[in-house]
Enzyme design. Structure first.
Site, PDB file in Angstrom:
ATOM      1  N   CYS A 171      60.799  -2.170   5.377  1.00 12.49           N
ATOM      2  CA  CYS A 171      60.925  -1.919   3.932  1.00 12.49           C
ATOM      3  C   CYS A 171      62.298  -2.319   3.389  1.00 12.49           C
ATOM      4  O   CYS A 171      62.522  -2.234   2.190  1.00 12.49           O
ATOM      5  CB  CYS A 171      60.645  -0.448   3.628  1.00 12.49           C
ATOM      6  SG  CYS A 171      61.971   0.677   4.104  1.00 12.49           S
ATOM      7  N   CYS A 184      75.321   3.473  13.855  1.00 12.14           N
ATOM      8  CA  CYS A 184      75.791   4.638  13.122  1.00 12.14           C
ATOM      9  C   CYS A 184      74.910   4.778  11.881  1.00 12.14           C
ATOM     10  O   CYS A 184      74.999   3.974  10.950  1.00 12.14           O
ATOM     11  CB  CYS A 184      77.256   4.386  12.741  1.00 12.14           C
ATOM     12  SG  CYS A 184      78.016   5.777  11.918  1.00 12.14           S
ATOM     13  N   CYS A 229      61.909   5.603   9.795  1.00 12.19           N
ATOM     14  CA  CYS A 229      62.525   5.291   8.498  1.00 12.19           C
ATOM     15  C   CYS A 229      62.024   6.274   7.448  1.00 12.19           C
ATOM     16  O   CYS A 229      60.814   6.468   7.294  1.00 12.19           O
ATOM     17  CB  CYS A 229      62.171   3.859   8.100  1.00 12.19           C
ATOM     18  SG  CYS A 229      62.703   3.434   6.434  1.00 12.19           S
ATOM     19  N   CYS A 233      66.052  -1.157   7.776  1.00 14.66           N
ATOM     20  CA  CYS A 233      64.691  -1.095   8.288  1.00 14.66           C
ATOM     21  C   CYS A 233      64.064  -2.463   8.040  1.00 14.66           C
ATOM     22  O   CYS A 233      64.068  -2.953   6.917  1.00 14.66           O
ATOM     23  CB  CYS A 233      63.920  -0.002   7.568  1.00 14.66           C
ATOM     24  SG  CYS A 233      62.137  -0.097   7.850  1.00 14.66           S
ATOM     25  N   CYS A 243      59.663   4.296   4.871  1.00 17.28           N
ATOM     26  CA  CYS A 243      58.326   3.743   5.155  1.00 17.28           C
ATOM     27  C   CYS A 243      57.696   4.266   6.442  1.00 17.28           C
ATOM     28  O   CYS A 243      56.570   3.893   6.762  1.00 17.28           O
ATOM     29  CB  CYS A 243      58.408   2.221   5.212  1.00 17.28           C
ATOM     30  SG  CYS A 243      59.238   1.595   6.695  1.00 17.28           S
TER      31      CYS A 243
END
Ligand code: FE
Length: 185
Positions: free
Chosen positions: A146, A166, A94, A143, A97
């Site tokens: 976060c 996607c 991510c 995510c 984070c």
């Protein structure tokens, strides 16, 4: 009789599950405020705590485009991102984070112009949420650590899952050559 017992057991299990879901993995701390006890796994197997930041804090540390996509659910233009055609081995994390989200081993050529994967690196590292924006029903991928917007998941992917995650390149960082280590004992 056996069928009845099984039905009771099933109802009990479903109630327990619903109860756990309702708690949303949050428990009350001593002062009565909600605390988030979920943990996540870093690439090296270390435990990671959830990340909560204010809009101002995110604005200060993300680029304008990262903020627009990660925090405002924007979408980068197809075929413009850094990773849609990346064929290297490694792990995508991510961009907000650093949580490992997808392995290059599950990346496939979708022809859409966005990085596409058939499954996340760990099911509990992504948060799937109903999204009725743009006048259609879609499933948003965020995510789980976060809450950063990643993209959407569709049911037209390849085997073995039939799913297509996607994802925006701008929501991801790439750690070339990395592999997810198993949990520390
Ligand atoms: Fe994140």
């Amino acid at each position: 009789m056996q069928f009845k017992n099984f039905t009771c057991l099933l109802i009990c299990m479903m109630s327990l599950w619903a109860c756990n879901q309702a708690q949303d993995n949050k428990t009350k701390s001593q002062d009565g405020s909600a605390t988030d006890e979920r943990t996540f796994l870093a690439l090296d197997g270390d435990t990671l705590e959830p990340v909560e930041k204010s809009e101002e804090e995110w604005k200060a540390e993300l680029t304008e485009q990262e903020f627009r996509v990660l925090r405002e659910a924007g979408t980068e233009r197809a075929f413009t991102g850094e990773y849609w055609d990346n064929k290297k081995q490694g792990v995508y994390t991510c961009a907000g984070c650093g949580l490992p989200l997808f392995s290059a081993e599950t990346k496939f050529r979708s022809g859409t112009g966005w990085p596409s994967f058939w499954e996340p690196i760990r099911a509990d590292h992504v948060w799937l949420k109903d999204d009725s924006s743009l006048g259609m029903m879609r499933t948003e991928v965020l995510c789980a650590r976060c809450g950063g917007h990643q993209g959407h998941v569709f049911e037209d992917g390849p085997e073995p899952t039939g799913l297509r995650y996607c994802i925006n390149s701008v929501s991801l960082d790439f750690v070339e050559g990395a592999k997810m280590k198993a949990e520390k004992p």
